[in-house]
Design an enzyme around this catalytic site. Structure first.
Site, PDB file in Angstrom:
ATOM      1  CD  GLU A  62      39.726  42.074  45.184  1.00  0.00           C
ATOM      2  OE1 GLU A  62      39.054  41.453  43.993  1.00  0.00           O
ATOM      3  OE2 GLU A  62      40.658  42.461  45.284  1.00  0.00           O
TER       4      GLU A  62
ATOM      5  CG  ASP B 148      39.602  44.714  34.230  1.00  0.00           C
ATOM      6  OD1 ASP B 148      40.342  44.822  34.361  1.00  0.00           O
ATOM      7  OD2 ASP B 148      39.211  43.801  33.770  1.00  0.00           O
TER       8      ASP B 148
ATOM      9  CB  ALA C 196      42.316  46.743  48.308  1.00  0.00           C
ATOM     10  CB  ALA C 197      40.385  42.070  48.838  1.00  0.00           C
ATOM     11  N   PRO C 198      42.157  41.583  50.743  1.00  0.00           N
ATOM     12  CG  PRO C 198      43.171  39.991  52.537  1.00  0.00           C
ATOM     13  CD  PRO C 198      42.861  40.582  50.514  1.00  0.00           C
ATOM     14  N   GLY C 199      42.745  44.137  51.930  1.00  0.00           N
ATOM     15  CA  GLY C 199      42.453  44.440  52.644  1.00  0.00           C
ATOM     16  C   GLY C 199      43.687  44.932  53.511  1.00  0.00           C
ATOM     17  CB  SER C 200      47.153  43.254  54.834  1.00  0.00           C
ATOM     18  OG  SER C 200      47.442  43.033  52.900  1.00  0.00           O
ATOM     19  CE  LYS C 201      50.663  43.730  49.754  1.00  0.00           C
ATOM     20  NZ  LYS C 201      49.543  42.557  49.784  1.00  0.00           N
TER      21      LYS C 201
ATOM     22  CB  CYS D 134      52.394  36.698  46.469  1.00  0.00           C
ATOM     23  SG  CYS D 134      51.172  35.871  45.723  1.00  0.00           S
TER      24      CYS D 134
END
Length: 479
Positions: free
Chosen positions: A149, A176, A126-131, A247
């Site tokens: 995370e 994990d 999840a980090a940094p949290g955009s999604k 990405c």
């Protein structure tokens, strides 16, 4: 826009020539990679509407170009970028928008496509949290999100972004991602696995992203990705939706991972084509219905997105051997909960039935009801939002609760001037010309809650958390 020099290993270029469809130009790919990335933002619809945001920012002269796959997403151009960083604007500090790369808005768009309305969602990495923040906005802070995370150092950043955006329906874990299939089988309506990858698509942001690239590392990463998607698929309920994204650009970490899952679980895996996700999506569509976004197609980062459905149950994994430990919270009894709710409402803090009060010693917390089924199955780093600490004279309301729960129309709300708001963000007490009447003052700016202050005479005592205090030039232009 200025060019920058990207490092490309020869073997990478050979691999890209093989991976790129014949309808695309390899020269266009190289040219796109050499152009710096366009900046983009996503309006936080938990705080404001897109229309209100556009009206608020219209005087700034920002050029905002809509992103086709995200109604609240925009590419942004600013004349004063060097004079004032985007992250120092008042609108960013109050959580009205998130600085997010356009491509990374695709996975959540896919997760909620076709009217999908999941109630319990997991963001595996999840980090940094955009999604996570994008998911919370799509869910309108309802239901529950488990945001995991693996990197301990990034959990703090994840929480800070969730808090700034006024999100209340998230539980954080630090594991994990490969443990969830065994720990919480068939518990989620939807799962986003934005997998750790080789990052081949981010060279426009980081020209040296491929310095340590090798075909061997791609294969090692893909092996981990297969384990992660296998775990996520086990944690998904039958009928649920899984979005897998990276990405990066090679097939080994993208199509091959999804095809491996299909080969492993056969008819239990149904690929859901993304060709109708937005106008022009067919330009990046693969034969299996995935989106393989090369940077020249939409002038953004390289990205990959696949959407699939779990059509039936699969054999469960052995139960995990770790011990979760005792859960240190207990639910607040109804009578006391009513008193707390009444006290909170007096300072402008209100919540609905999606949140329930829990207590740990003198701390009061609000947990999303939808996450309670996971208690005892995983160990949480942080759950919901901290509402208050109790003391002899009442309650010490917490900043994150104010940002998530406060209404700017409450009777104790007090609107600051730009100069006063800037002082607030610097952690300084504020001396307004006309002091408010209430003792507990809900401090607002641009009609957005930014904190809770105690009125002491003509002074508003600052309660802005020390770790959030800003130095340097802010939105009035004063250092």
């Amino acid at each position: 826009m200025a060019q920058h020099t990207v490092y490309f290993p020869d073997a990478f270029l050979t691999q890209m020539r093989e991976a790129m469809p014949s309808t695309l130009s390899f020269d266009d790919f190289l040219a796109a990679c050499q152009r710096p990335l366009r900046r983009s933002i996503r309006v936080n619809t938990l705080k404001t509407s897109v229309a209100d945001f556009l009206q608020l920012t219209a005087p700034y002269g920002w050029t905002l170009t809509p992103i086709p796959w995200c109604e609240e997403g925009f590419w942004i151009e600013r004349d004063n970028e060097d004079a004032l960083p985007l992250g120092s604007t008042a609108e960013h500090l109050s959580g009205l928008f998130y600085i997010q790369e356009a491509s990374s808005m695709l996975p959540v768009a896919a997760l909620f496509a076709d009217g999908n309305a999941p109630q319990r969602v997991m963001d595996v990495a999840a980090a940094p949290g955009s999604k996570t923040t994008q998911i919370a906005a799509r869910m309108n802070n309802e239901g529950a999100i488990l945001a995991n995370e693996f990197s301990a150092s990034r959990v703090k950043v994840l929480h800070a972004n969730i808090s700034r955006c006024g999100i209340s329906n998230v539980a954080l874990t630090h594991f994990d991602g490969r443990v969830f299939g065994a720990a919480v089988p068939e518990m989620f309506d939807a799962i986003l696995l934005d997998a750790p990858c080789s990052g081949e698509g981010v060279v426009r942001k980081d020209p040296d992203a491929l310095k340590n690239w090798s075909p061997e590392s791609n294969q090692e990463i893909a092996a981990t990705q297969r384990e992660l998607i296998d775990s996520a698929f086990h944690a998904l309920r039958p009928g649920g939706t899984l979005v897998y994204s990276t990405c990066t650009l090679n097939r080994e970490e993208n199509e091959a991972v999804c095809l491996w899952l299909k080969e492993t679980y056969h008819d239990a895996v149904e690929f859901l084509p993304l060709g109708d996700l937005f106008p022009g999506a067919n330009k990046a569509l693969t034969e299996d219905g995935f989106l393989h976004v090369f940077p020249q197609i939409y002038d953004c980062e390289g990205f990959f997105v696949a959407r699939l459905r779990k059509t039936q149950a699969i054999p469960v994994l052995p139960a995990p051997k770790y011990k979760v430990g005792n859960f240190p919270f207990s639910p607040v009894k109804d009578r006391e909960a009513g008193q707390i709710r009444q006290a909170a409402a007096s300072v402008g803090l209100n919540w609905d039935e999606n949140l329930r009060l829990w207590q740990r010693d003198k701390e009061l917390w609000l947990f999303p009801v939808g996450i309670e089924a996971l208690i005892g199955k995983v160990r949480f780093s942080r759950l919901g939002i901290k509402l208050a600490e109790t003391h002899n004279k009442g309650y010490r309301w917490q900043h994150e609760a104010v940002i998530a729960l406060a209404s700017p129309d409450n009777v104790n709300a007090f609107e600051l001037t730009p100069q006063e708001a800037e002082e607030w963000y610097r952690g300084r007490d504020v001396y307004p010309q006309a002091a408010p009447v209430a003792d507990d003052v809900l401090v607002t700016f641009q009609h957005q809650p930014i904190g809770l202050a105690k009125r002491i005479g003509s002074r508003l005592k600052n309660s802005y958390p020390r770790e959030l205090v800003r130095d340097g030039k802010l939105f009035t232009g004063n250092a």
